[in-house]
Design an enzyme around this catalytic site. Structure first.
Site, mmCIF file in Angstrom:
data_model
loop_
_atom_site.group_PDB
_atom_site.id
_atom_site.type_symbol
_atom_site.label_atom_id
_atom_site.label_comp_id
_atom_site.label_asym_id
_atom_site.label_seq_id
_atom_site.Cartn_x
_atom_site.Cartn_y
_atom_site.Cartn_z
ATOM 1 C CE LYS A 136 117.480 -66.978 -13.155
ATOM 2 N NZ LYS A 136 116.416 -67.040 -12.124
ATOM 3 C CD GLU A 138 104.016 -62.537 -4.637
ATOM 4 O OE1 GLU A 138 105.240 -62.609 -4.872
ATOM 5 O OE2 GLU A 138 103.164 -62.244 -5.522
ATOM 6 N NE ARG A 142 103.551 -59.618 -6.171
ATOM 7 C CZ ARG A 142 103.743 -59.441 -7.486
ATOM 8 N NH1 ARG A 142 104.147 -58.273 -7.939
ATOM 9 N NH2 ARG A 142 103.551 -60.411 -8.337
#
Length: 664
Positions: free
Chosen positions: A308, A396, A424
């Site tokens: 990243k 979640e 969600r």
């Protein structure tokens, strides 16, 4: 910027190969040997643009080579590339006809912050939330088969041959349950899907969980995979291998390989061919592997290791900070940060500090977050009490049910989820918290209009969605003191499932620390006396309304009747504080004294505070004129918070007009 001029950026835009690439078809005219230079220029373009027009940064740098290779090998947009976690897709946008418009990214009426088919045919699916790419791509692969456009089947009339479908999942999205549901279906449904796992060991914060550790340690011999692929193609060509035999051989082969290597491959255990891991920054090798896999039958997973922030040293060294760094100097890496020493704190920081304060005195308190410890400031608790903070990854639904399990056996979880992402976990909130009225404090950060991240991230629906659920207490603090007091109240005995919503950004108080005191559940506050109209607000938007009322009452209203034309309007203001239960005494007072009411909320107008007040008035035999202000019945685009408030009729002038209209 201190040392990097806009002129220099414009000069760089006119150099190199990238200026000749408007669409992927142009990219495909280049030689493979030119692709590293394209990647270099694309990375520089992203750095230059995001330095002056902030957005998601490190994730897109990490997938530059994957992006270039995909558009080079596949015939996009006819072939489908389904991105997961859309903040990886800046390079994709630049290569697909939007390079000149990329300077408008995240700006009002500019290009969208995440891929969307409403913007470009190259954007195959909505991907603002994580973990949906495999399921969506499998659907597209099945659709291609139904249309006769899969593998070596003859093309349907009017089509252009086989359609390939690729899902690109990464940035921690593989920790989401939906990804595993998709994998399970991929393993049992005929398809030729290719899944690319962009494995950077990150989401926003460092990725966590068994799957991330598994991926980090997974190793399969590249030479072995290449030889097996060549052998299978030869056997197919000679007619010795059909689909049923292939599946049997694959199962036997996977079992033997696991026994010899002492390593179980979860993907091949699901009959998904696994290839890798390979270097995700070697664009020429990725092109070679993609060409080998392109026409291979059956589901496949290509595992690529990436970094990243690749190519920009500050981002490589601190990927969490550089996930979305704001403005910065591209040459020095110096972030352009405003002086905030005399400004109120962010609501998330007040939450984090208060949670730690409560945890010090209440040993039952634990924190739960789905991959957002820094974003929600639960890292403050983790730093002092690491054994009492649980980062469960991008999951979640699990975060909510996990919290419910702890609450059932005596703990007091504070589960912090961004409002838009809590959608969600809707069933989990109902089934695993509310039915048993378990003592979980569900803190919904980023509630209301969030700004440049747009419709996938606005916290528009939490109040309307949660209000019908029995047993829930739903509150929204007007300021930092109220947030602290509500958090204190929520962790007291017998409070059940308690929802606290608050917005992104800063509060209004510099002296935000206050004594922690209990708030009586279901009570609001009269903030200002008045006679002409009652204004009912919930949450921090009440601070703006308070200023508006002061301004309106200071100016004589010449539009009033001749006998009172020199009088200013008289406006009562009530902070409802609780959406559920509503304050019956306060509403009785309002109903008895006013026949004109204005409700104002930073959430969808349908089903929220205004609707609740309408229902209460009707159920109790009152019929005042009620004006409801809130987010409209449509998905609100991206832009600054102030711009979007104006679009929604929640800016100062719109609120003023609504109040004056209600009076008249």
């Amino acid at each position: 910027m201190q040392s990097y001029s806009l002129l220099k950026i414009m000069e760089k835009k006119n150099l190199g190969l990238l200026k000749e690439i408007r669409f992927p078809a142009d990219l495909r005219q280049l030689a493979v040997g030119q692709l590293p230079e394209v990647c270099k220029e694309l990375r520089e373009d992203i750095i230059d643009e995001v330095s002056v027009n902030p957005g998601h940064f490190a994730s897109s740098l990490g997938v530059v080579e994957i992006t270039v290779a995909l558009h080079y090998v596949y015939n996009t947009p006819d072939d489908r590339i389904v991105w997961d976690v859309g903040h990886q897709a800046y390079g994709h946008k630049i290569l697909t006809g939007r390079r000149e418009q990329f300077c408008t990214n995240r700006k009002l009426h500019g290009i969208c912050p995440f891929p969307t088919p409403m913007e470009s045919e190259y954007d195959t699916f909505t991907c603002g939330h994580a973990s949906n790419s495999i399921s969506a791509a499998l659907g597209m692969a099945v659709a291609a088969q139904r249309e006769g456009r899969a593998g070596d089947r003859p093309a349907a009339s009017g089509s252009s041959g086989p359609r390939h479908v690729v899902a690109v999942i990464g940035d921690g999205a593989m920790s989401g349950g939906l990804a595993f549901e998709g994998l399970n279906n991929v393993s049992s449904t005929p398809n030729d899907l290719l899944i690319i796992l962009n494995d950077n060991d990150m989401s926003i914060d460092r990725a966590v969980g068994g799957m991330e550790k598994y991926l980090l340690n997974l190793d399969t011999n590249e030479t072995y995979n290449r030889l097996r692929f060549k052998a299978s193609r030869w056997l197919y060509a000679k007619g010795y291998l059909n689909e049923e035999r292939r599946k049997g051989i694959l199962r036997l082969n996977n079992a033997l390989k696991s026994a010899i290597s002492h390593q179980q491959n979860i993907f091949e255990g699901m009959n998904i061919r696994y290839f890798g891991p390979f270097d995700g920054h070697d664009v020429k090798n990725i092109v070679r592997v993609l060409r080998q896999l392109k026409d291979m039958k059956g589901p496949k997973l290509l595992h690529l290791h990436t970094k990243k922030g690749k190519g920009y040293k500050p981002a490589e060294a601190a990927a969490t900070i550089w996930h979305a760094p704001g403005k910065f100097d591209p040459e020095t890496g110096e972030r352009i940060v405003d002086d905030t020493s005399n400004r109120p704190p962010k609501y998330q920081d007040v939450f984090g500090e208060t949670l730690l304060e409560l945890a010090r005195s209440n040993p039952k308190i634990v924190g739960v977050t789905p991959a957002m410890p820094t974003g929600c400031s639960m890292n403050i608790l983790a730093k002092e009490m690491p054994d009492r903070m649980f980062d469960v990854g991008i999951a979640e639904g699990h975060a909510v049910t996990f919290s419910g399990g702890m609450a059932k056996d005596g703990l007091q979880p504070f589960c912090n989820i961004y409002s838009a992402f809590s959608q969600r976990a809707y069933d989990n909130i109902i089934h695993d918290l509310a039915i048993l009225n378990l003592p979980v404090v569900l803190c919904l950060d980023r509630a209301g209009i969030v700004g440049e991240d747009g419709p996938t991230h606005h916290g528009a629906f939490d109040m309307a969605a949660l209000r019908p659920i029995p047993n829930l207490t739903i509150a929204s603090p007007m300021d930092e003191h109220e947030l602290r007091r509500l958090m204190y109240t929520a962790q007291l005995p017998d409070k059940g499932t308690f929802v606290i919503r608050y917005p992104r950004g800063r509060g209004v108080l510099t002296d935000w620390r206050c004594k922690l005191e209990e708030v009586q559940v279901g009570t609001g506050r009269r903030l200002h006396e008045g006679r002409d109209v009652a204004v009912l607000t919930i949450g921090p938007i009440g601070n703006e309304v308070k200023k508006i009322i002061e301004e309106l009452e200071s100016i004589p209203d010449t539009s009033l009747s001749p006998t009172s034309q020199h009088l200013s309007p008289s406006i009562a203001h009530y902070d409802m504080r609780f959406l559920k239960p509503l304050d019956d005494l306060l509403l009785s007072e309002v109903a008895a004294n006013f026949n004109r009411i204005v409700t104002i909320e930073d959430g969808t107008r349908k089903g929220g505070l205004g609707s609740a007040v309408l229902e209460w008035m009707n159920d109790n035999g009152f019929h005042p004129e009620i004006t409801r202000l809130g987010m409209p019945d449509e998905f609100v685009e991206h832009g600054t918070v102030e711009q979007l408030k104006q679009l929604c009729g929640l800016d100062r002038e719109s609120i003023k007009r609504a109040i004056l209209k209600a009076i008249h």
